[in-house]
Write a protein that holds these residues in place. Sequence first.
Motif, mmCIF file in Angstrom:
data_model
loop_
_atom_site.group_PDB
_atom_site.id
_atom_site.type_symbol
_atom_site.label_atom_id
_atom_site.label_comp_id
_atom_site.label_asym_id
_atom_site.label_seq_id
_atom_site.Cartn_x
_atom_site.Cartn_y
_atom_site.Cartn_z
ATOM 1 N N LEU A 113 -9.366 7.896 8.595
ATOM 2 C CA LEU A 113 -8.566 7.344 7.274
ATOM 3 C C LEU A 113 -8.134 5.767 7.444
ATOM 4 N N CYS A 114 -8.077 5.425 6.596
ATOM 5 C CA CYS A 114 -7.661 3.685 6.636
ATOM 6 C C CYS A 114 -6.346 3.781 7.473
ATOM 7 N N PRO A 115 -6.409 2.778 8.271
ATOM 8 C CA PRO A 115 -5.380 2.454 9.299
ATOM 9 C C PRO A 115 -4.164 2.200 8.481
ATOM 10 N N LEU A 116 -4.210 1.483 7.280
ATOM 11 C CA LEU A 116 -2.804 1.174 6.503
ATOM 12 C C LEU A 116 -2.112 2.381 6.284
ATOM 13 N N ILE A 117 -3.109 3.304 5.890
ATOM 14 C CA ILE A 117 -2.363 4.673 5.241
ATOM 15 C C ILE A 117 -2.009 5.281 6.405
ATOM 16 N N LYS A 118 -2.637 5.508 7.605
ATOM 17 C CA LYS A 118 -2.012 6.347 8.648
ATOM 18 C C LYS A 118 -0.791 5.610 9.434
ATOM 19 N N GLY A 140 4.763 5.465 -4.536
ATOM 20 C CA GLY A 140 3.358 5.454 -4.170
ATOM 21 C C GLY A 140 2.539 5.316 -5.771
ATOM 22 N N GLU A 141 1.310 5.137 -5.607
ATOM 23 C CA GLU A 141 0.463 4.851 -6.665
ATOM 24 C C GLU A 141 -0.997 5.546 -6.575
ATOM 25 N N THR A 142 -1.629 5.657 -7.743
ATOM 26 C CA THR A 142 -2.878 6.381 -7.619
ATOM 27 C C THR A 142 -4.169 5.120 -7.721
ATOM 28 N N THR A 143 -4.061 4.577 -6.372
ATOM 29 C CA THR A 143 -5.245 3.571 -6.345
ATOM 30 C C THR A 143 -6.388 4.038 -5.540
ATOM 31 N N CYS A 144 -6.414 4.054 -4.120
ATOM 32 C CA CYS A 144 -7.491 4.588 -3.377
ATOM 33 C C CYS A 144 -7.138 6.191 -3.234
ATOM 34 N N ASP A 145 -8.315 6.880 -2.773
ATOM 35 C CA ASP A 145 -8.342 8.439 -2.563
ATOM 36 C C ASP A 145 -7.211 8.542 -1.437
ATOM 37 N N GLY A 146 -7.327 7.806 -0.544
ATOM 38 C CA GLY A 146 -6.567 7.920 0.837
ATOM 39 C C GLY A 146 -5.080 7.963 0.405
ATOM 40 N N LYS A 147 -4.886 7.130 -0.445
ATOM 41 C CA LYS A 147 -3.393 6.882 -0.713
ATOM 42 C C LYS A 147 -2.961 8.059 -1.526
ATOM 43 N N LYS A 148 -3.588 8.278 -2.640
ATOM 44 C CA LYS A 148 -3.060 8.990 -3.314
ATOM 45 C C LYS A 148 -2.910 10.554 -3.131
ATOM 46 N N THR A 308 -6.410 -11.416 -1.073
ATOM 47 C CA THR A 308 -6.005 -10.212 -0.634
ATOM 48 C C THR A 308 -4.870 -9.874 -1.377
ATOM 49 N N CYS A 309 -4.283 -8.671 -1.245
ATOM 50 C CA CYS A 309 -3.014 -8.313 -1.713
ATOM 51 C C CYS A 309 -1.796 -8.901 -0.881
ATOM 52 N N THR A 310 -2.010 -9.573 0.415
ATOM 53 C CA THR A 310 -0.953 -10.369 1.017
ATOM 54 C C THR A 310 -1.466 -11.702 0.942
ATOM 55 N N ASN A 371 -12.620 -5.999 6.161
ATOM 56 C CA ASN A 371 -12.472 -4.650 5.635
ATOM 57 C C ASN A 371 -12.012 -3.820 6.709
ATOM 58 N N LEU A 372 -10.570 -2.982 6.285
ATOM 59 C CA LEU A 372 -10.205 -2.050 7.109
ATOM 60 C C LEU A 372 -10.917 -0.896 7.290
ATOM 61 N N GLN A 373 -11.286 -0.278 8.385
ATOM 62 C CA GLN A 373 -11.961 0.982 8.693
ATOM 63 C C GLN A 373 -11.648 1.827 7.551
ATOM 64 N N PHE A 374 -12.723 2.583 7.095
ATOM 65 C CA PHE A 374 -12.495 3.692 6.310
ATOM 66 C C PHE A 374 -12.005 3.304 4.884
ATOM 67 N N CYS A 375 -11.672 1.943 4.464
ATOM 68 C CA CYS A 375 -11.272 1.729 3.086
ATOM 69 C C CYS A 375 -12.820 1.724 2.371
ATOM 70 N N HIS A 376 -13.138 2.672 1.684
ATOM 71 C CA HIS A 376 -14.432 2.575 1.084
ATOM 72 C C HIS A 376 -14.529 1.770 -0.184
HETATM 73 S S1 BJ8 Z 1 -8.189 2.576 1.860
HETATM 74 S S2 BJ8 Z 1 -6.980 0.405 -0.942
HETATM 75 S S3 BJ8 Z 1 -4.914 1.640 1.632
HETATM 76 S S4 BJ8 Z 1 -7.003 -0.721 2.504
HETATM 77 S S5 BJ8 Z 1 -2.199 -3.187 -2.110
HETATM 78 S S6 BJ8 Z 1 -5.788 -3.297 -2.284
HETATM 79 S S7 BJ8 Z 1 -4.395 -0.279 -3.499
HETATM 80 S S8 BJ8 Z 1 -4.001 -3.240 -5.273
HETATM 81 S S9 BJ8 Z 1 -3.864 -1.390 0.239
HETATM 82 FE FE1 BJ8 Z 1 -5.701 0.030 0.716
HETATM 83 FE FE2 BJ8 Z 1 -6.656 1.185 2.774
HETATM 84 FE FE3 BJ8 Z 1 -8.373 0.496 1.230
HETATM 85 FE FE4 BJ8 Z 1 -6.518 2.212 0.369
HETATM 86 FE FE5 BJ8 Z 1 -5.508 -2.097 -3.928
HETATM 87 FE FE6 BJ8 Z 1 -2.745 -1.933 -4.024
HETATM 88 FE FE7 BJ8 Z 1 -3.798 -4.128 -3.177
HETATM 89 FE FE8 BJ8 Z 1 -4.199 -1.961 -1.817
#
Ligand code: BJ8
Length: 423
Positions: A113-118, A140-148, A308-310, A371-376
């Motif tokens: 799973l994506c390291p950001l979530i873990k 939280g929010e329903t963005t990617c599957d891993g997060k939700k 990016t979001c940062t 690309n963070l690993q496992f971020c599909h």
């Molecule tokens: S697997 S999406 S948690 S890297 S903050 S880019 S959700 S608008 S962090 Fe991410 Fe891992 Fe990928 Fe998921 Fe979009 Fe929100 Fe930006 Fe986000």
Amino acid sequence: MTDYRQMWSDLGMDLEKHDQLTGALPLVYETVYLKQPNRPRAMEYFDLVVAEIHSLRIAELVEHRRRGGKVCGAFCVFVPVEIIRAAGAIAVGLCGGSQFWIPDGEKVLPRNLCPLIKASVGARLSGTCPYFQSCDLLIGETTCDGKKKAWEVLNNFAPVYVMDLPQMKRPRDLVAWREEVGLFLDKMEELTGRRVTPERLAEEIQLQNRLRRTLERLYAARKADPVPVSGKDVLLVTQVSFYDDPRRFIEKTEALAAEAEARIAAGEGVFSPGAPRILVTGTPMAIPNWKLHHIIETAGAAVVCEETCTGTRFFEHQVDEAGRTLDEQLQALAERYLKINCSCFTPNPGRIEDILRLVKEYRADGVIYYNLQFCHGYAVEYYAVEKALKERGIPVLKVETDYSEEDTGQLRTRVEAFLEMLR
Ligand code: BJ8
């Protein structure tokens, strides 16, 4: 001297483990940040913020709560912080950027799973992040599957409220998102026991717009050659913006932008003129994830922009300030936030347009797709981004990595070869 150990203990933290976490940071920070030559003096404030990352701001959160205020933590730039603050609460960003938290995250989440979530979940489980410990509610929010799906797990350890984000951008999706933003306002009022008035919301909309413009001003300085401030430093500033007091942050970042502009006028920079200019695009880099920027900049290139979001996705687009009623303001908020081009949307042509525009604006010589690993979502979207860049003759390198140092040598070799090709 303030007894921070007592404060951390009162927050229910694991002090022994926390010592391990914070013990490693000074050396890393010195290597990555303090050794950079010719840094702007205004970066001193941000150095202080990092040095006191678990104390000064946390003491402010503790004091706010002691007076009956609430603190909310968010994991995504879609969460409208204006509403949190208009309800009298403090908003902090909680995305985890450290390898330290991964093993704890993996106790309850799959390894692939994506390291950001873990790391984010691990930070809560390990009891070593005082920001998590200070939160009354996690958003939280329903963005990617891993997060939700991770919110369901996290909810076992802390209260989580989830915002339902549409996955397309049709008119009916905007209607649904506007409704969701309204429900979020109700939730914030319920949490804080305070009504959000149009006057308070207007104030917070203006404040957050100012914060966005401040970052825009700092970013604009990076369009110069030589660049007056390193990409690493600007990345740090953006990371700090997620949890600092917004007014203080604006003041300190304006000072940094002014210093950068003075450097441009004097023809001064942190890299030699003509150094390769890199635009980084992809997944966010939560503090203290400085890995890719460090590799690029110690190889002699300058990171001049982050799509990016940062980076730009956090601060581009203002909220329309003309609204006078709550209804108009919520509509303006919904419209602004839905302009963010996250890969969780399908289709997502806006992100490609943004990348092409930013390459031009920042005069980038090449793009590194992070690309963070496992971020599909971002991994799959690479196909369209690469195609668009190649059609225009813009060189691109894709890197897929995590928070560990295991692949640093290999990454460095690939980045250096890419830069050599640009030169
Ligand atoms: S697997 S999406 S948690 S890297 S903050 S880019 S959700 S608008 S962090 Fe991410 Fe891992 Fe990928 Fe998921 Fe979009 Fe929100 Fe930006 Fe986000």
